[in-house]
Enzyme design. Structure first.
Site, mmCIF file in Angstrom:
data_model
loop_
_atom_site.group_PDB
_atom_site.id
_atom_site.type_symbol
_atom_site.label_atom_id
_atom_site.label_comp_id
_atom_site.label_asym_id
_atom_site.label_seq_id
_atom_site.Cartn_x
_atom_site.Cartn_y
_atom_site.Cartn_z
ATOM 1 N N HIS A 122 21.287 2.398 21.227
ATOM 2 C CA HIS A 122 20.718 2.517 22.577
ATOM 3 C C HIS A 122 19.778 3.730 22.648
ATOM 4 C CE1 HIS A 122 21.230 2.077 27.111
ATOM 5 N NE2 HIS A 122 20.686 3.276 27.009
ATOM 6 N N GLU A 123 20.226 4.872 22.101
ATOM 7 C CA GLU A 123 19.425 6.106 22.211
ATOM 8 C C GLU A 123 18.197 6.074 21.317
ATOM 9 O OE1 GLU A 123 19.969 7.892 24.704
ATOM 10 O OE2 GLU A 123 21.886 6.931 25.092
HETATM 11 ZN ZN ZN Z 1 19.796 4.606 28.326
#
Ligand code: ZN
Length: 187
Positions: free
Chosen positions: A149-150
């Site tokens: 996600h990051e």
């Molecule tokens: Zn996020």
């Protein structure tokens, strides 16, 4: 210092982060403020774009989430999650396993929006620490998901891009409202 979190509709979230060539006082302070901001918001990860800086810098902390376990190897050695958190990662690159699983995901830039998203079950990440050391991470579980996600954020990719069209349709009206609110706030 807590920083304001940029919300969906802010164009900075779509900007690919610039590589950090040298860790100076600005980067150190930014990382510190990002950690404080993430913890205050009860998030498990935060990318520089989310506080208005298009840089290859992200912070993570999955140690508070007890019902979604993670495993972590640092430079080849298995370590306890609690002792390794929080993580501050610069210039990360990811290799993802082929095997995927579905899991619930949210994002501090999308308040009140969650969806089931397919992500690789395990990842290998190479990056640098704030101290300028190279770091290699192998992760599974929630940490694997959070790293994907990051690193997506650092490349201008958002979790809505990873939703199935059905999931995206189900949050479409919320998304539209959020985008409008954000753009109104920026006028
Ligand atoms: Zn996020």
């Amino acid at each position: 210092m807590r920083l304001p979190i940029r919300k969906y509709g802010d164009p900075i979230l779509r900007v690919k982060g610039k590589r950090i060539e040298a860790v100076d006082e600005h980067i150190r302070l930014l990382a510190e403020n990002m950690l404080e901001t993430m913890h205050a918001a009860n998030g498990v990860g935060l990318a520089a774009q989310q506080v208005g800086e298009a840089l290859q810098l992200t912070v993570l902390d999955v140690s508070q989430v007890e019902d979604r376990p993670s495993t972590l190897k640092l430079n080849g050695e298995a370590v306890e999650i609690a002792t390794a958190m929080p993580l501050v990662l610069l210039n990360p690159t990811l290799r993802v396993a082929e095997e995927k699983d579905s899991g619930s995901e949210g994002c501090l830039s999308f308040p009140d929006i969650t969806a089931e998203i397919d992500r690789a079950t395990t990842v290998e990440l190479e990056g640098e620490t704030l101290e300028g050391e190279k770091i290699r991470i192998e992760a599974s579980g929630l940490l694997s998901r959070a790293l994907q996600h990051e690193v997506d954020h650092l490349n201008g990719i958002l979790f809505i891009d990873r939703m199935t069209s059905a999931a995206k349709a189900s949050v479409a009206s919320k998304l539209k409202r959020l985008q409008k609110e954000t753009q109104k706030g920026m006028e």
